[in-house]
Motif scaffolding. Structure first.
Motif, short mmCIF file in Angstrom:
data_model
loop_
_atom_site.label_atom_id
_atom_site.label_comp_id
_atom_site.label_asym_id
_atom_site.label_seq_id
_atom_site.Cartn_x
_atom_site.Cartn_y
_atom_site.Cartn_z
N GLU A 17 0.81 -1.22 0.00
CA GLU A 17 0.00 0.00 0.00
C GLU A 17 0.85 1.28 0.00
N ASN A 18 2.16 1.13 0.24
CA ASN A 18 3.06 2.29 0.22
C ASN A 18 3.75 2.46 -1.13
N GLY A 19 3.44 1.56 -2.09
CA GLY A 19 4.04 1.64 -3.42
C GLY A 19 5.36 0.91 -3.57
N GLN A 20 5.82 0.21 -2.53
CA GLN A 20 7.06 -0.57 -2.63
C GLN A 20 6.78 -1.84 -3.43
N ILE A 21 7.72 -2.20 -4.31
CA ILE A 21 7.58 -3.38 -5.16
C ILE A 21 8.55 -4.45 -4.69
#
Length: 83
Positions: free
Chosen positions: A34-38
């Motif tokens: 949800e924080n955009g980390q992949i």
């Protein structure tokens, strides 16, 4: 969606326990929190493997990531597959 249950070091990689549809996960799949980390899966395993059918019916799976410990420590509570 996959719920992050736990995370721990395994050699030079990091394992994350996930709750969700285990049948969809395999090496090379990318997940985003949800924080955009992949995160890219480098290994998939099961703690309570009994037979081939248990993989398809399981809702908990362990995945390995080669990301840094800092990134794994900051992993969100929910992950989803990037298509």
């Amino acid at each position: 969606m996959y719920q992050v249950i736990d995370k721990f070091a395994v050699g030079s990689s990091y394992a994350v326990s996930l709750k969700g549809d285990a049948a969809l996960l395999k090496n090379g799949i990318k997940l985003i929190d949800e924080n955009g980390q992949i995160f890219e899966i480098t290994g998939v395993g099961m703690m309570h493997y009994q037979n081939d059918k248990s993989i398809l019916n399981s809702d908990q799976i362990e995945v390995l990531f080669k990301d840094s410990i800092e990134q794994i420590e900051q992993i969100g509570k929910l992950l989803r597959i990037i298509k």
